[in-house]
Design an enzyme around this catalytic site. Sequence first.
Site, PDB file in Angstrom:
ATOM      1  N   MET A 260      47.734   7.718  42.333  1.00 11.83           N
ATOM      2  CA  MET A 260      48.855   6.817  42.617  1.00 11.83           C
ATOM      3  C   MET A 260      49.668   7.355  43.799  1.00 11.83           C
ATOM      4  SD  MET A 260      50.023   6.051  38.654  1.00 11.83           S
ATOM      5  CE  MET A 260      50.548   7.766  38.392  1.00 11.83           C
ATOM      6  N   ASP A 261      49.208   7.106  44.996  1.00  9.97           N
ATOM      7  CA  ASP A 261      49.789   7.720  46.190  1.00  9.97           C
ATOM      8  C   ASP A 261      50.628   6.710  46.969  1.00  9.97           C
ATOM      9  OD1 ASP A 261      50.281   9.732  47.984  1.00  9.97           O
ATOM     10  OD2 ASP A 261      48.383   9.533  49.053  1.00  9.97           O
ATOM     11  N   GLY A 262      51.686   7.202  47.595  1.00 11.84           N
ATOM     12  CA  GLY A 262      52.475   6.374  48.493  1.00 11.84           C
ATOM     13  C   GLY A 262      53.863   6.010  47.998  1.00 11.84           C
TER      14      GLY A 262
ATOM     15  N   THR B 297      45.332   4.854  46.483  1.00 11.46           N
ATOM     16  CA  THR B 297      46.184   4.021  47.317  1.00 11.46           C
ATOM     17  C   THR B 297      46.732   4.814  48.503  1.00 11.46           C
ATOM     18  OG1 THR B 297      48.098   4.555  45.925  1.00 11.46           O
ATOM     19  CG2 THR B 297      46.840   2.577  45.357  1.00 11.46           C
ATOM     20  N   SER B 298      47.371   4.127  49.412  1.00  8.47           N
ATOM     21  CA  SER B 298      48.121   4.645  50.569  1.00  8.47           C
ATOM     22  C   SER B 298      47.272   4.990  51.780  1.00  8.47           C
ATOM     23  CB  SER B 298      48.959   5.876  50.193  1.00  8.47           C
ATOM     24  OG  SER B 298      48.214   7.076  50.288  1.00  8.47           O
TER      25      SER B 298
END
Length: 299
Positions: free
Chosen positions: A77-79, A249-250
């Site tokens: 779960m990046d960003g 993500t990101s």
Amino acid sequence: MVSLQFRICFIPSHLKLQLPVPRRSLDLKLPPRALSSAIKAATVNGHPGEDAGFLRGTAVPAGLRRESMPRHVAVIMDGNRRWARMRGLPVGSGYEAGVRALRRMVELCCKWGIRVLTVFAFSSDNWFRPKVEVDVLMALFDRGLREELQYLVSADVRISIIGDSTKLFNSLQALLANAMETTSKNSKLHLIVAVNYSGRSDVVQACQKLAVKVKDGVIEPEDINELVVERELGTNCTDFPHPDLLIRTSGELRVSNFLLWQLAHTELYFTNSLWPDFGEDEFLLALSSFQERQRRYGC
């Protein structure tokens, strides 16, 4: 003959690449007997197994094949911080938005019959971030779990924590232990949260446990194989320890020390969307991409 009609739509996997791939659809007529055969095939010793219930009990969006849905999805779960900064908000606001995105993801997994969702919430490397940011994260874990526990119970979601939780605040450790105990009998979705987690450390601690067992004469060195190692890894808490699909993500294109052993044959999906913006549409794209692939184990 009475038949069931399905429309399967093949959608471009990575719209961000802007490739001129045309949509195409295919109508299939599947007699009820064929569906019955598929369910019968998903049995163990003649009795309905995990996949049989999976085939019968789920509803998936048009364009996705129910029998080809991943059983285990992992997410980096990046960003969150970038999302907040782009909006001129405090970093904590990004993490709060990330918690809401996780709630959406849990709801969709429950709705579409995905059995396990493993999320990378806090890496062991995250301790090197500014103390104020770490404190915000820890407080958010605490508050978020207190607020969401009743939902997890009502939604039949089981939660497990992997990683070295001994470095967390005592109050948070107690809260996590209570959440795991409270939801231990739930079975619709297994939510595994990696906190203070390192894929390398997971393998190391498994080796240490096996070394002790060899030293104590519990097992012989030649008894050690992949299955024996897997029983000592953090994901031994689930019936499906190997993710079928990893989503990051990101826009970053790396796995960042996450589930290194378990990702050996996992399909990888990267998206430019920041985690707080990741919703149903993006998840559908990831699942469509997964179903378009021909999985090759070991090559």
